[in-house]
Design an enzyme around this catalytic site. Structure first.
Site, PDB file in Angstrom:
ATOM      1  N   HIS A 139       4.047  -0.647   2.864  1.00 33.49           N
ATOM      2  CA  HIS A 139       3.139  -1.080   2.133  1.00 33.49           C
ATOM      3  C   HIS A 139       2.396  -2.451   2.763  1.00 33.49           C
ATOM      4  O   HIS A 139       1.226  -2.530   3.139  1.00 33.49           O
ATOM      5  CB  HIS A 139       3.528  -1.331   0.596  1.00 33.49           C
ATOM      6  CG  HIS A 139       2.531  -2.203  -0.179  1.00 33.49           C
ATOM      7  ND1 HIS A 139       1.578  -1.542  -0.735  1.00 33.49           N
ATOM      8  CD2 HIS A 139       2.337  -3.655  -0.064  1.00 33.49           C
ATOM      9  CE1 HIS A 139       0.777  -2.634  -1.448  1.00 33.49           C
ATOM     10  NE2 HIS A 139       1.249  -4.110  -1.024  1.00 33.49           N
ATOM     11  N   GLU A 140       3.343  -3.184   3.306  1.00 35.12           N
ATOM     12  CA  GLU A 140       2.859  -4.788   3.638  1.00 35.12           C
ATOM     13  C   GLU A 140       2.304  -4.470   4.934  1.00 35.12           C
ATOM     14  O   GLU A 140       1.238  -5.113   5.355  1.00 35.12           O
ATOM     15  CB  GLU A 140       3.962  -5.562   3.961  1.00 35.12           C
ATOM     16  CG  GLU A 140       4.582  -6.045   2.477  1.00 35.12           C
ATOM     17  CD  GLU A 140       3.522  -6.560   1.794  1.00 35.12           C
ATOM     18  OE1 GLU A 140       2.662  -7.348   1.920  1.00 35.12           O
ATOM     19  OE2 GLU A 140       3.940  -6.455   0.357  1.00 35.12           O
ATOM     20  N   ASP A 182      -0.581   0.951  -0.856  1.00 34.32           N
ATOM     21  CA  ASP A 182       0.286   1.797  -1.143  1.00 34.32           C
ATOM     22  C   ASP A 182       0.134   3.174  -0.589  1.00 34.32           C
ATOM     23  O   ASP A 182       1.287   3.891  -0.202  1.00 34.32           O
ATOM     24  CB  ASP A 182       0.153   2.018  -2.658  1.00 34.32           C
ATOM     25  CG  ASP A 182       0.504   0.764  -3.549  1.00 34.32           C
ATOM     26  OD1 ASP A 182       1.209  -0.060  -3.043  1.00 34.32           O
ATOM     27  OD2 ASP A 182       0.236   0.941  -4.804  1.00 34.32           O
ATOM     28  N   HIS A 202      -1.549  -3.606   4.792  1.00 40.40           N
ATOM     29  CA  HIS A 202      -2.546  -4.868   4.786  1.00 40.40           C
ATOM     30  C   HIS A 202      -2.871  -5.185   6.048  1.00 40.40           C
ATOM     31  O   HIS A 202      -4.078  -5.551   6.192  1.00 40.40           O
ATOM     32  CB  HIS A 202      -1.667  -5.923   3.805  1.00 40.40           C
ATOM     33  CG  HIS A 202      -1.552  -5.731   2.447  1.00 40.40           C
ATOM     34  ND1 HIS A 202      -2.577  -5.348   1.528  1.00 40.40           N
ATOM     35  CD2 HIS A 202      -0.629  -5.827   1.897  1.00 40.40           C
ATOM     36  CE1 HIS A 202      -2.214  -5.211   0.387  1.00 40.40           C
ATOM     37  NE2 HIS A 202      -1.086  -5.422   0.322  1.00 40.40           N
ATOM     38  N   GLU A 239      -4.606  -3.222  -2.453  1.00 39.56           N
ATOM     39  CA  GLU A 239      -2.882  -2.727  -2.883  1.00 39.56           C
ATOM     40  C   GLU A 239      -3.048  -1.288  -3.046  1.00 39.56           C
ATOM     41  O   GLU A 239      -1.969  -0.830  -2.712  1.00 39.56           O
ATOM     42  CB  GLU A 239      -2.448  -3.448  -4.285  1.00 39.56           C
ATOM     43  CG  GLU A 239      -2.476  -5.173  -4.105  1.00 39.56           C
ATOM     44  CD  GLU A 239      -1.642  -5.522  -3.121  1.00 39.56           C
ATOM     45  OE1 GLU A 239      -0.577  -4.789  -2.856  1.00 39.56           O
ATOM     46  OE2 GLU A 239      -1.914  -6.591  -2.411  1.00 39.56           O
TER      47      GLU A 239
END
Length: 433
Positions: free
Chosen positions: A279-280, A363, A283, A359
């Site tokens: 997930h990170e 995901d 970004h 976000e």
């Protein structure tokens, strides 16, 4: 250590997205006999009784904190205006020097300190006592307050620089200062993203290289597959402050780094760590730092535009009472702060939507990168310690800057239905510390 038309577009787009969620869920539901809703409910039902009540109470109380926090800020700025605080500081400094940048810097410095002191009771309640009440803070008061002083010290360096720059622009371009001011804020935001991982974050936590082993190897492999620099992977000691799990890919250019906190390592499984890191990494790969700076700058710019139109009229009517001669007068700082605070309070749904959309995209990226839908669902449930797990659709739209746990678990199960051969419903074990 954050568009009238843009706001409407963001809200409209998000509303359309939420309206389509039921159709999306039904379209993704049964794959090979796999029931997405039943699989989702299996996870959601692990949070029941007092634990769910506490999670809901903590997060729902935060809705009121948004309102009361805005009112506290308005009251503080109103008091500073009423007692001509900034005007008095300006007059004292101007008696010694006529250099406006020095006068502005002194007013900004004094204003930052005064705001910190006047809002301190509110900060102590929301940041210390309330967090301790819900068992989310590990620090004692002395350690917690020491970090508040560190944050104040950083603010005393950064905030006056920003304010001096903005007032210089106001004086040089009185008609278009709001546009130039928006650009300045964007530049400061980018600069902050570059320097914060190296110079700010270590003031609050100790960062050390992650130990070699299978988990680090997996994170490095995921990073390499997505062209993310992974020479350094850091672990930081967030457990001294909180029990929350987190990770990030922070920095820009030469300061890019992968960091995960010790709570994530100690409280989750390797599969869950991989799900969080995927997930990170999303970004980073999806350029969310740049996108966020752009759109938040647009929102900020709209606020400055409105202030540029409204503040001169307010000053013309009440300026003599507050000791303010014009919008370019440093004594107008509490007034501009008050107006900007009200604006950002009203813009909360738009800001939340911008962050939440990022976000949601991260995901999806993380599920594709880590391919751990059940681990991702377990992490979403762990976050229920401080996020309401099943809000209403409008509630999620207005108050959530991240997707709710229910949204995330359902998304993970939909991904599982589409991407895992012969998927099976998992009956998850109870959450553990």
């Amino acid at each position: 250590m954050i568009r009238k038309t843009t706001k409407l577009a963001a809200i409209g787009g998000a509303a359309a997205l939420f309206a389509l969620l039921p159709a999306i869920a039904h379209a993704a539901a049964p794959a090979h006999g796999f029931d997405v809703e039943a699989a989702t409910r299996a996870y959601l039902d692990t949070l029941q009784g007092p634990a769910r009540a506490q999670s809901d109470a903590y997060f729902e109380g935060g809705y009121w904190l948004i309102l009361w926090g805005a009112l506290v800020a308005v009251i503080v700025d109103g008091l500073l205006l009423r007692f001509r605080f900034a005007a008095k500081i300006r007059d004292v400094v101007m008696a010694k020097t006529q250099r406006l940048w020095i006068v502005t810097w002194a007013v900004a410095l004094a204003y930052t300190i005064a705001s910190f002191v006047l809002t301190l009771p509110w900060s102590i309640y929301t940041g210390f006592f309330r967090e301790r009440q819900y068992d989310l803070l590990n620090q004692g008061f002395v350690a917690w307050f020491g970090e508040q002083l560190t944050s104040l010290a950083i603010s005393l360096v950064v905030v006056p620089l920003i304010i001096v720059a903005i007032y210089a622009v106001i004086r040089r371009a009185p008609r278009s200062w709001w546009l130039w001011g928006t650009g300045l804020v964007a530049l400061f935001a980018i600069f902050g993203a570059v320097v914060a991982p190296v110079y700010v974050s270590p003031l609050f936590n100790t960062y050390s290289e992650m130990q070699a082993g299978p988990l680090r190897d997996r994170i490095v492999a995921m990073a390499a597959a997505n062209d993310i620099p992974s020479e350094h992977i850091y672990v930081f000691d967030a457990s001294k402050q909180t029990k929350r799990i987190s990770a990030n890919v922070s920095g820009l250019g030469p300061t890019i780094r992968i960091s995960l906190n010790d709570n994530l390592l100690n409280r989750t499984t390797p599969a869950e760590v991989a799900a969080v890191m995927g997930h990170e990494m999303g970004h980073y790969v999806l350029n969310h730092v740049w996108i966020s700076v752009f759109f938040i700058s647009l929102i900020f710019g709209l606020g400055l535009f409105l202030i540029a139109r409204i503040a001169p009229r307010v000053i013309a009517r009440h300026g003599d009472r507050w000791g303010i001669s014009s919008i370019g007068d440093p004594a107008s700082l509490p007034l501009l702060s008050l107006m900007l605070g009200v604006y950002f309070f009203l813009a909360t749904p738009a800001l939340n939507t911008l962050i939440r959309v990022d976000e949601e995209q991260a995901d999806v990226f993380g599920l594709n990168a880590a391919r751990e839908p059940d681990a991702f669902a377990r992490v979403a449930m762990r976050l229920s310690e401080y996020r309401k797990i099943e809000p209403g659709r409008l509630e999620e739209f207005l108050f959530f800057d991240h997707p709710s746990g229910a949204t995330r678990v359902r998304g993970a199960m939909e991904w599982k239905a589409k991407n895992v051969p012969n998927p099976q419903i998992v009956i998850p074990p109870p959450l553990t510390e």
